[in-house]
Design a protein around this motif. Structure first.
Motif, PDB file in Angstrom:
ATOM      1  N   THR A 129       0.725  -1.444  -0.360  1.00 12.56           N
ATOM      2  CA  THR A 129       0.324  -0.173  -0.114  1.00 12.56           C
ATOM      3  C   THR A 129       1.155   1.282  -0.101  1.00 12.56           C
ATOM      4  O   THR A 129       0.555   2.153  -0.827  1.00 12.56           O
ATOM      5  CB  THR A 129      -0.558  -0.188   1.260  1.00 12.56           C
ATOM      6  OG1 THR A 129      -2.073  -0.928   1.249  1.00 12.56           O
ATOM      7  CG2 THR A 129      -2.102   0.835   1.600  1.00 12.56           C
ATOM      8  N   VAL A 132       2.252   1.532  -3.310  1.00 11.94           N
ATOM      9  CA  VAL A 132       1.544   2.087  -4.332  1.00 11.94           C
ATOM     10  C   VAL A 132       0.850   3.449  -4.359  1.00 11.94           C
ATOM     11  O   VAL A 132       0.879   4.492  -5.222  1.00 11.94           O
ATOM     12  CB  VAL A 132      -0.079   1.620  -4.562  1.00 11.94           C
ATOM     13  CG1 VAL A 132      -1.383   2.308  -5.044  1.00 11.94           C
ATOM     14  CG2 VAL A 132       0.352  -0.152  -4.823  1.00 11.94           C
ATOM     15  N   ALA A 136       2.543   6.812  -7.405  1.00  9.99           N
ATOM     16  CA  ALA A 136       1.514   7.891  -8.248  1.00  9.99           C
ATOM     17  C   ALA A 136       1.999   9.320  -7.399  1.00  9.99           C
ATOM     18  O   ALA A 136       1.811   9.881  -8.268  1.00  9.99           O
ATOM     19  CB  ALA A 136       0.409   6.659  -6.811  1.00  9.99           C
ATOM     20  N   GLY A 160      -5.695   8.614 -11.022  1.00 11.47           N
ATOM     21  CA  GLY A 160      -6.248   7.156 -12.149  1.00 11.47           C
ATOM     22  C   GLY A 160      -4.065   6.191 -12.015  1.00 11.47           C
ATOM     23  O   GLY A 160      -4.634   5.319 -11.748  1.00 11.47           O
ATOM     24  N   LYS A 161      -3.666   7.282 -11.494  1.00 16.05           N
ATOM     25  CA  LYS A 161      -2.337   6.729 -11.541  1.00 16.05           C
ATOM     26  C   LYS A 161      -2.366   5.896 -10.426  1.00 16.05           C
ATOM     27  O   LYS A 161      -1.802   5.135  -9.915  1.00 16.05           O
ATOM     28  CB  LYS A 161      -0.831   7.605 -11.221  1.00 16.05           C
ATOM     29  CG  LYS A 161      -0.616   8.459 -12.797  1.00 16.05           C
ATOM     30  CD  LYS A 161       0.621   9.333 -12.146  1.00 16.05           C
ATOM     31  CE  LYS A 161       0.625   9.708 -13.555  1.00 16.05           C
ATOM     32  NZ  LYS A 161       2.002  10.865 -13.636  1.00 16.05           N
ATOM     33  N   VAL A 162      -3.412   5.930  -8.804  1.00 14.23           N
ATOM     34  CA  VAL A 162      -3.078   5.479  -7.944  1.00 14.23           C
ATOM     35  C   VAL A 162      -3.863   3.711  -8.387  1.00 14.23           C
ATOM     36  O   VAL A 162      -3.704   2.274  -7.720  1.00 14.23           O
ATOM     37  CB  VAL A 162      -3.957   6.358  -6.774  1.00 14.23           C
ATOM     38  CG1 VAL A 162      -4.492   5.102  -5.706  1.00 14.23           C
ATOM     39  CG2 VAL A 162      -3.469   7.053  -6.802  1.00 14.23           C
ATOM     40  N   THR A 163      -4.706   3.975  -9.036  1.00 12.51           N
ATOM     41  CA  THR A 163      -5.633   2.855  -9.555  1.00 12.51           C
ATOM     42  C   THR A 163      -4.737   2.006 -10.104  1.00 12.51           C
ATOM     43  O   THR A 163      -4.591   0.319  -9.637  1.00 12.51           O
ATOM     44  CB  THR A 163      -7.176   2.658 -10.582  1.00 12.51           C
ATOM     45  OG1 THR A 163      -7.943   3.536  -9.984  1.00 12.51           O
ATOM     46  CG2 THR A 163      -7.533   1.109 -10.792  1.00 12.51           C
ATOM     47  N   ILE A 164      -3.987   2.071 -11.237  1.00 14.16           N
ATOM     48  CA  ILE A 164      -3.072   1.189 -11.687  1.00 14.16           C
ATOM     49  C   ILE A 164      -1.807   1.202 -11.414  1.00 14.16           C
ATOM     50  O   ILE A 164      -1.355  -0.380 -11.655  1.00 14.16           O
ATOM     51  CB  ILE A 164      -1.915   2.858 -13.292  1.00 14.16           C
ATOM     52  CG1 ILE A 164      -3.913   2.909 -14.549  1.00 14.16           C
ATOM     53  CG2 ILE A 164      -1.536   1.986 -13.510  1.00 14.16           C
ATOM     54  CD1 ILE A 164      -3.167   4.151 -15.237  1.00 14.16           C
ATOM     55  N   ALA A 166      -1.923   0.062  -8.048  1.00 18.23           N
ATOM     56  CA  ALA A 166      -2.426  -0.645  -7.554  1.00 18.23           C
ATOM     57  C   ALA A 166      -2.564  -1.721  -8.289  1.00 18.23           C
ATOM     58  O   ALA A 166      -2.125  -2.845  -7.195  1.00 18.23           O
ATOM     59  CB  ALA A 166      -3.823   0.134  -6.398  1.00 18.23           C
ATOM     60  N   THR A 167      -3.188  -2.143  -9.450  1.00 21.13           N
ATOM     61  CA  THR A 167      -3.206  -3.380  -9.780  1.00 21.13           C
ATOM     62  C   THR A 167      -1.796  -3.745 -10.247  1.00 21.13           C
ATOM     63  O   THR A 167      -1.344  -4.578 -10.466  1.00 21.13           O
ATOM     64  CB  THR A 167      -4.157  -3.123 -10.793  1.00 21.13           C
ATOM     65  OG1 THR A 167      -5.543  -2.087 -11.214  1.00 21.13           O
ATOM     66  CG2 THR A 167      -4.080  -4.447 -12.293  1.00 21.13           C
TER      67      THR A 167
END
Length: 302
Positions: A129, A132, A136, A160-164, A166-167
């Protein structure tokens, strides 16, 4: 004054008196003295500490006796209690495991030295976490510093960088250990003398191996390519060393081609994660158009 014929008056037993008279060196035992002695022993043993027997928790006593006997309750893996045991860890243990993953020592197996058959998910979860959000935030700050001072630039945070991120991070921390665990389990069934690791142990090793990337990502804020690539190489060497020294005992007795394939795959996926994050989140921005530039429209001649 009570009469001599009172039935409730204490009377001396003649038989006991005669026995004592016959053997004066005999030892007598009082029932009252035994009760007092047992009570004193119970108090000195600490059983009545904390305010008496009413304050003693029978469930806590059962748990202590269960731990002392070395028995653990077996619960199904789909229940919350099964995963709760992986978050029951002391802070100094997490600190030791982070230091062990950042500063690997040659010849030390991370699972045998630091986990001791007690893997946790607390450290890997917070490391992933933190990584991530570090990727970002550092990517946004780096982009802002590159365009700082340009009159036609308006900063817009890229959530959107947080989602990418994290994935990418959590997929690496869960799917790669799952594939490696399945492969090692399959090889262990074919070759019985191989060292086997559980799935949680492999996830724990991969989670802690990512801790070195957190300070490396923070350095990526500075717009110097030589600094970024140097931090990537150092992080790859330290993280890859932890993984290779950990999984080497599990494959060293296998076929040479299998050993090369497994070790190469571990290093390759680790390098792909680091280089991919650097290329996507810290790539060179596109040059801005001049503020006075206008598009020229060409009309076809009649």
């Amino acid at each position: 004054m009570a009469s001599t014929n009172d039935p409730f008056q204490f009377q001396e037993f003649e038989e006991a008196g005669s026995l004592l008279e016959a053997n004066r060196d005999a030892t007598t035992i009082s029932i009252e003295d035994e009760a007092i002695q047992a009570e004193n022993q119970r108090k000195s043993g600490g059983l009545t500490a904390g305010g008496g027997d009413d304050d003693e928790d029978p469930l806590a006593y059962d748990d202590k006796s269960e731990l002392l006997s070395g028995q653990k309750k077996s619960v199904p893996f789909w229940t919350f209690e099964y995963y709760q045991q992986f978050f029951d860890i002391e802070t100094h243990h997490v600190k030791e495991r982070i230091i062990g993953s950042v500063l690997p020592w040659p010849g030390k197996n991370f699972i045998q030295v630091y986990l001791r058959r007690n893997p946790d998910l607390y450290g890997p979860f917070w490391i992933c976490t933190t990584l991530v959000f570090a990727i970002a935030i550092s990517g946004n700050i780096s982009n802002f510093l590159v365009h700082l001072g340009k009159p036609n630039y308006k900063y817009t945070p890229e959530f959107g960088k947080v989602t990418i991120a994290a994935t990418a991070i959590f997929s690496y921390a869960w799917l790669v250990p799952l594939a490696l665990w399945g492969f090692l389990l399959w090889r262990n069934n074919k070759i019985m003398n191989l060292v086997s690791y559980s799935f949680m142990e492999i996830v724990c090793v991969y989670g802690y191996s990512l801790s070195i990337y957190i300070p490396a990502v923070v350095l990526w804020i500075l717009p110097y390519q030589w600094l970024r690539w140097t931090s990537i190489v150092v992080a790859l060497c330290l993280s890859g060393s932890v993984l290779m020294m950990t999984f080497w005992p599990a494959v060293r007795d296998d076929h040479p081609k299998v050993i090369i394939a497994v070790m190469s795959a571990i290093v390759l996926f680790n390098a792909l994660l680091a280089v991919g994050c650097k290329a996507y989140f810290f790539s060179n921005p596109q040059p801005d158009l001049p503020p006075n530039s206008t598009a020229i429209e060409v009309k076809p001649s009649s």
